[in-house]
Motif scaffolding. Sequence first.
Motif, PDB file in Angstrom:
ATOM      1  N   GLY A 137      32.808  14.479  63.680  1.00  0.00           N
ATOM      2  CA  GLY A 137      33.297  15.479  63.403  1.00  0.00           C
ATOM      3  C   GLY A 137      32.850  16.864  62.486  1.00  0.00           C
ATOM      4  N   TYR A 138      32.523  15.908  61.510  1.00  0.00           N
ATOM      5  CA  TYR A 138      31.808  17.402  60.289  1.00  0.00           C
ATOM      6  C   TYR A 138      31.198  18.105  60.256  1.00  0.00           C
ATOM      7  CZ  TYR A 138      35.403  14.499  57.883  1.00  0.00           C
ATOM      8  OH  TYR A 138      36.540  13.897  56.845  1.00  0.00           O
ATOM      9  N   GLU A 139      30.916  18.943  59.885  1.00  0.00           N
ATOM     10  CA  GLU A 139      29.881  19.926  60.169  1.00  0.00           C
ATOM     11  C   GLU A 139      29.543  21.100  59.334  1.00  0.00           C
ATOM     12  OE1 GLU A 139      31.479  24.331  61.963  1.00  0.00           O
ATOM     13  OE2 GLU A 139      32.498  23.011  63.019  1.00  0.00           O
ATOM     14  N   GLU A 140      28.560  20.787  59.279  1.00  0.00           N
ATOM     15  CA  GLU A 140      27.463  20.349  58.220  1.00  0.00           C
ATOM     16  C   GLU A 140      27.377  22.031  57.567  1.00  0.00           C
ATOM     17  OE1 GLU A 140      22.706  19.866  56.469  1.00  0.00           O
ATOM     18  OE2 GLU A 140      23.334  19.388  58.134  1.00  0.00           O
ATOM     19  N   VAL A 141      27.561  22.602  56.187  1.00  0.00           N
ATOM     20  CA  VAL A 141      27.462  23.536  55.642  1.00  0.00           C
ATOM     21  C   VAL A 141      26.982  24.087  54.557  1.00  0.00           C
ATOM     22  CG1 VAL A 141      29.582  24.261  56.450  1.00  0.00           C
ATOM     23  CG2 VAL A 141      29.715  23.132  54.256  1.00  0.00           C
ATOM     24  N   LYS A 142      26.585  24.819  53.598  1.00  0.00           N
ATOM     25  CA  LYS A 142      25.247  24.896  53.179  1.00  0.00           C
ATOM     26  C   LYS A 142      26.049  24.550  51.542  1.00  0.00           C
ATOM     27  CE  LYS A 142      22.247  28.084  50.579  1.00  0.00           C
ATOM     28  NZ  LYS A 142      20.846  28.413  51.423  1.00  0.00           N
ATOM     29  N   GLY A 143      25.882  24.075  50.577  1.00  0.00           N
ATOM     30  CA  GLY A 143      26.417  23.983  49.523  1.00  0.00           C
ATOM     31  C   GLY A 143      25.749  23.551  47.832  1.00  0.00           C
ATOM     32  N   PHE A 144      26.107  24.139  47.058  1.00  0.00           N
ATOM     33  CA  PHE A 144      24.987  23.925  46.516  1.00  0.00           C
ATOM     34  C   PHE A 144      26.039  22.986  45.089  1.00  0.00           C
ATOM     35  CE2 PHE A 144      24.986  28.502  47.935  1.00  0.00           C
ATOM     36  CZ  PHE A 144      23.762  28.658  48.159  1.00  0.00           C
ATOM     37  N   LYS A 145      24.670  22.435  43.891  1.00  0.00           N
ATOM     38  CA  LYS A 145      24.978  21.633  43.393  1.00  0.00           C
ATOM     39  C   LYS A 145      24.615  22.241  42.011  1.00  0.00           C
ATOM     40  CE  LYS A 145      24.589  16.771  42.515  1.00  0.00           C
ATOM     41  NZ  LYS A 145      24.753  15.581  43.297  1.00  0.00           N
ATOM     42  N   LYS A 146      24.555  22.158  40.703  1.00  0.00           N
ATOM     43  CA  LYS A 146      23.920  22.249  39.504  1.00  0.00           C
ATOM     44  C   LYS A 146      24.612  21.211  38.636  1.00  0.00           C
ATOM     45  CE  LYS A 146      22.906  25.430  35.287  1.00  0.00           C
ATOM     46  NZ  LYS A 146      23.777  26.903  34.884  1.00  0.00           N
ATOM     47  N   TYR A 147      23.527  20.432  38.052  1.00  0.00           N
ATOM     48  CA  TYR A 147      24.237  19.429  36.694  1.00  0.00           C
ATOM     49  C   TYR A 147      24.307  20.135  35.726  1.00  0.00           C
ATOM     50  CZ  TYR A 147      22.708  15.704  40.018  1.00  0.00           C
ATOM     51  OH  TYR A 147      22.579  14.823  40.725  1.00  0.00           O
ATOM     52  N   LEU A 148      25.128  20.154  34.989  1.00  0.00           N
ATOM     53  CA  LEU A 148      25.367  20.213  34.009  1.00  0.00           C
ATOM     54  C   LEU A 148      25.162  19.404  32.419  1.00  0.00           C
ATOM     55  CD1 LEU A 148      28.751  21.595  34.668  1.00  0.00           C
ATOM     56  CD2 LEU A 148      26.874  22.913  34.708  1.00  0.00           C
ATOM     57  N   GLN A 149      24.507  18.427  32.640  1.00  0.00           N
ATOM     58  CA  GLN A 149      23.364  17.836  31.853  1.00  0.00           C
ATOM     59  C   GLN A 149      22.887  16.831  31.865  1.00  0.00           C
ATOM     60  OE1 GLN A 149      26.872  14.822  29.979  1.00  0.00           O
ATOM     61  NE2 GLN A 149      28.505  15.748  30.163  1.00  0.00           N
ATOM     62  N   GLU A 150      22.030  16.515  31.688  1.00  0.00           N
ATOM     63  CA  GLU A 150      21.070  16.105  31.701  1.00  0.00           C
ATOM     64  C   GLU A 150      21.325  15.206  33.898  1.00  0.00           C
ATOM     65  OE1 GLU A 150      17.291  12.417  31.267  1.00  0.00           O
ATOM     66  OE2 GLU A 150      18.353  13.032  29.986  1.00  0.00           O
TER      67      GLU A 150
END
Length: 155
Positions: A137-150
């Motif tokens: 029942g989980y719906e796919e939504v857009k998300g973002f990710k940014k690494y703050l370290q390597e």
Amino acid sequence: MNLIFRKLDSANPRDIDQFCELMDDLSERAENRALLIRRIEEANGNENTYLMIAEDVERSRICGSLLAVVFGDYCGACKQVMVLENVVTHHEYQHQGVGKRMFEEIEAWGRRKDAAYAILCSGLGRLTAHKFYHALGYEEVKGFKKYLQEAPGPV
């Protein structure tokens, strides 16, 4: 299969070893065992964090795990939100209902914490897992990710 759901025991070497094997199925085990144990203790000491494991009682085997964190949102009705991360079922236990039972258990915990909804984080390449999440029942939504370290290797 007789499953129990509980917190990971940071003082139990068997728990830590089997948990590390699970992380290998997900991505890779922690490089620093002492830091891993400290993180587990931090999670266990926080009433709004649940590092849950599924254990096959008959085999004394940890067969799944996930991390849930509940926090209060700051907009709208300021409802509680649950974030799920590091979801894994041991490869020998996949397609046997372990994952479904883990989600039932963690969603019940989230409801007791008054969470209005859950946000599930998953790597882009985990397509089989994504089909499973949709079936729950989980719906796919857009998300973002940014690494703050390597950044590590591909996720």
